[in-house]
Design a protein around this motif. Structure first.
Motif, PDB file in Angstrom:
ATOM      1  N   PRO A  58      -5.657  -2.333   8.246  1.00  0.00           N
ATOM      2  CA  PRO A  58      -4.547  -3.217   7.907  1.00  0.00           C
ATOM      3  C   PRO A  58      -4.365  -3.344   6.393  1.00  0.00           C
ATOM      4  O   PRO A  58      -5.186  -2.861   5.609  1.00  0.00           O
ATOM      5  N   GLY A  59      -3.280  -3.983   6.007  1.00  0.00           N
ATOM      6  CA  GLY A  59      -3.110  -4.345   4.599  1.00  0.00           C
ATOM      7  C   GLY A  59      -2.087  -3.547   3.832  1.00  0.00           C
ATOM      8  O   GLY A  59      -1.789  -3.873   2.689  1.00  0.00           O
ATOM      9  N   GLY A  60      -1.555  -2.481   4.422  1.00  0.00           N
ATOM     10  CA  GLY A  60      -0.533  -1.711   3.728  1.00  0.00           C
ATOM     11  C   GLY A  60      -1.099  -0.860   2.614  1.00  0.00           C
ATOM     12  O   GLY A  60      -2.310  -0.635   2.518  1.00  0.00           O
ATOM     13  N   PRO A  61      -0.244  -0.364   1.724  1.00  0.00           N
ATOM     14  CA  PRO A  61      -0.681   0.526   0.649  1.00  0.00           C
ATOM     15  C   PRO A  61      -1.748  -0.103  -0.246  1.00  0.00           C
ATOM     16  O   PRO A  61      -1.772  -1.318  -0.463  1.00  0.00           O
ATOM     17  N   ASP A  62      -2.610   0.752  -0.748  1.00  0.00           N
ATOM     18  CA  ASP A  62      -3.674   0.335  -1.663  1.00  0.00           C
ATOM     19  C   ASP A  62      -3.039  -0.132  -2.977  1.00  0.00           C
ATOM     20  O   ASP A  62      -2.399   0.644  -3.682  1.00  0.00           O
TER      21      ASP A  62
END
Length: 308
Positions: free
Chosen positions: A200-204
Motif C-alpha cells: 500500500p501507500g502509492g508511489p515512493d
C-alpha cells in the motif's frame, strides 16, 4: 470432380499455408517496439526501459536466445521482465543464458503463471469460451489440479544473483546513475497470487519516479495502481491476442482487459486519475500453440520523458 472438390481443397490449402506462415515465419519474426511515454517529472532526464515479457522458452529455441542476447546492444537504463519466461521444465538455463547480457544492467522482475506451472495440451478455443463466460485463469474457474510445476526457484535465484529486484508482492528501488526509481510489483493475478494489500501507500515519495509492474493486466490491479497515483503500469500476458484478424485486431486478451488495449501504450482511468498502461505482446508462445498471426513477437523499448 473439379466442381465438387475444388473449393474444399482450396480452403484446406489456404489453411495449411496460413498455419505454415504463422508457425514457421511470424512466430519467429522478432520485433522491437519503440514507445515514448511522457510520465517523468519536469526537468528529469529521459530514461530508457527495456520491457521483456512472455518469452515462453522451450529448449532448443536458438534464434530466440540469440535475439534476446543481442538486445543488450540497446544499452537501456534498466530492464523490466514481466513474466512467463518458461514453457519447458528444462528451460531455465536457456532463459538465464538468453538474458545474461541484459542482466548486466539494473533490472527487476515479476513472475507469471507459466513460470510456476508447466503448460499442458488444451483446446485453444477455450479462450473464446472463457471470454463469453467472463471467466479467465483461476478467476472464477475451479483451481487447477494435477499440474506439473516448473523449477521457478532456480529462475528466481538466477535473477537475484544478477542483482535484479524480485517484485513479488513487494516494493523496491533501482538506482540509475544516482536517480532513484521506485517499483511496486505484484504476483500473477491470473492465478490469484496478487496481494495488493502488501504494497500500500502509492508511489515512493523518496523516489524521483515510480511505476507499477505486474504480469497479467487484470482490471482490479490496474484500478488499484491507478487509484494510488502510479503514472505508469507495465504488464504482459496477453500475447497481443496472438491470433489476430488483419484490419480488425485481437479476439481475446486472456484476462478481463478489453481488446482495444491488448498491446502497446494506452491509458487507464479510475475516477479522476489516469495512468499510462503499456502491455507487451511478448516474444513467445505456449509450446503447444507455437503460432502467431498478424501479431509478431516483440520486446519493447520505452523512452520515458518529462510530462508536458
Amino acid at each position: 470432380m473439379r466442381a465438387r472438390y475444388g473449393v474444399p481443397l482450396g480452403i484446406a490449402a489456404a489453411g495449411a499455408a496460413g498455419l505454415l506462415y504463422s508457425a514457421g515465419f511470424e512466430a519467429r519474426s522478432y520485433r522491437l517496439r519503440r514507445v515514448t511515454v511522457p510520465v517523468l517529472p519536469p526537468g528529469m532526464r529521459p530514461l530508457r526501459v527495456l520491457q521483456v515479457s512472455d518469452i515462453h522458452m522451450v529448449s532448443g529455441q536458438r534464434k530466440k536466445q540469440r535475439w534476446l542476447q543481442s538486445l543488450a546492444g540497446l544499452r537501456p537504463d534498466f530492464v523490466i521482465n514481466t513474466g512467463d519466461n518458461l514453457s519447458d521444465q528444462e528451460g531455465v538455463p536457456e532463459v538465464l543464458d538468453a538474458l545474461g547480457p541484459l542482466m548486466e544492467f539494473p533490472g527487476a522482475y515479476v513472475f507469471g503463471s507459466n513460470d510456476y506451472y508447466a503448460p499442458r495440451l488444451g483446446n485453444p478455443a477455450k479462450y473464446l469460451f472463457e471470454k463469453a463466460r467472463g471467466q479467465h485463469g483461476l478467476n472464477g474457474n475451479p483451481p487447477a489440479v494435477n499440474v506439473l510445476r516448473n523449477p521457478w526457484e532456480d529462475l528466481r535465484d538466477g535473477f537475484d544473483a544478477a542483482g535484479w529486484l524480485n517484485l513479488t508482492n513487494t516494493r523496491g528501488t533501482l538506482k540509475v546513475e544516482g536517480v532513484e526509481i521506485g517499483l511496486t510489483g505484484l504476483d500473477d493475478p491470473h492465478i490469484k497470487r496478487d496481494r495488493y494489500a502488501l504494497v500500500p501507500g502509492g508511489p515512493d515519495k523518496a523516489a524521483a519516479f515510480s511505476m507499477g509492474v505486474v504480469h497479467a493486466p487484470y482490471l482490479r490491479v490496474l484500478d488499484a495502481f491507478t487509484d494510488d497515483g502510479y503514472p505508469l503500469i507495465l504488464a504482459g500476458h496477453t500475447h497481443g491476442g496472438q491470433l489476430c484478424i488483419p484490419f480488425y485486431g485481437a479476439l481475446v486478451t486472456n484476462c478481463d482487459l478489453d481488446t482495444d488495449r491488448v498491446k502497446g501504450l494506452s491509458t487507464h482511468t479510475v475516477d479522476e486519475r489516469t495512468s499510462y498502461l503499456h502491455v507487451s505482446a511478448g516474444c513467445g508462445t505456449n509450446r503447444y500453440t507455437p503460432v502467431r498471426f498478424a501479431c509478431p513477437p516483440e520486446v519493447s523499448l520505452l523512452t520515458l520523458v518529462a510530462r508536458g
